[in-house]
Enzyme design. Sequence first.
Site, short mmCIF file in Angstrom:
data_model
loop_
_atom_site.label_atom_id
_atom_site.label_comp_id
_atom_site.label_asym_id
_atom_site.label_seq_id
_atom_site.Cartn_x
_atom_site.Cartn_y
_atom_site.Cartn_z
N ARG A 174 -13.00 -3.13 -4.25
CA ARG A 174 -13.57 -2.43 -5.41
C ARG A 174 -12.69 -2.54 -6.65
NH1 ARG A 174 -16.46 -3.18 -2.00
NH2 ARG A 174 -17.79 -1.74 -0.86
N SER A 224 -21.37 5.76 -4.81
CA SER A 224 -20.25 6.39 -4.10
C SER A 224 -19.20 6.87 -5.10
CB SER A 224 -19.62 5.40 -3.13
OG SER A 224 -20.53 5.03 -2.12
N GLU A 294 -13.80 6.10 -6.91
CA GLU A 294 -14.34 4.76 -7.19
C GLU A 294 -15.02 4.78 -8.57
OE1 GLU A 294 -17.87 2.09 -5.20
OE2 GLU A 294 -16.40 2.98 -3.87
#
Length: 300
Positions: A174, A224, A294
């Site tokens: 990520r 998320s 995130e």
Amino acid sequence: MIDLKKKLQDLNVGRITENEPLKNHTTWKIGGPAQIFFEPDSIEGLKKGMSAIADADVPWFVLGKGSNLLISDKGLEGVVIKMGDNLTHLEEDGETITVGAGYSLIKLATIMSKKGLSGLEFAGGIPGSVGGAVFMNAGAHGSDISNILVKAHVLMPDGTLKWLSKDDMDFSYRTSRLQNDGGVCVEAIFKLTTGDKDTIKQELQANKEYRRNTQPWNYPCCGSVFRNPLPQHAGKLIEESGLKGFSIGDAQISEMHANFIVNKGEATAQNVIDLIQHIQQTIYEKYQVTLETEVERIGN
């Protein structure tokens, strides 16, 4: 800023507005106004506009589909650049495709599956744009953008455009170089693989259905919120801590998936920040695990 707005309008490089509500451009439906909002009509328009923005020496921020993003209730000073519908070109050369940053990742995955091109099945159900996916190295189901990227056309912090190879991007979970350097992807070249059309379509559909059945898209959300502290999973830790359904204001930990925070109506960025901090504190106290977000936080 009035002079900059006029200069951008005189350049005729796209849509220019003032005090644009950014909640209208994020999947969380949260965010204050943009001092100047610039939606370029092309990459050439973006280059010309960036030259004017650089000359004015004002801060700027690039926005795609607005997923994975929390923008301050106070909004953003300077210029917000929206990679919108004018940056959705798609060129195909066999298994190699060149696609604009504003292109929907889900739409791209669907189109490629119908052509029998494999590599984007993991993106079934991932909200957001191609540019944002490159920036975040978006992924799911054991794959991510780094597995298919050849190179990215990047708007650098000084306003110049540069091609960066996959190796240049410093991809990890990520994460990409762009998050550290401040660059923004304006188009990308992907290398896909020819495969069985029916198999590819079935895998993509299965990934879409999995997300539909396990994630709360009935309310505005960003995707998320926390990175998984591998080998553990953020959603499982939050659920086991008993926080599912906990709210601050109209920001609520989803009762369907605990790694999602949903906007039940009029949630503010501050509601979400307070809820994130409450989750982090609770998980650390219970499990001595530090959860990292995130989602990208923008503004004061």
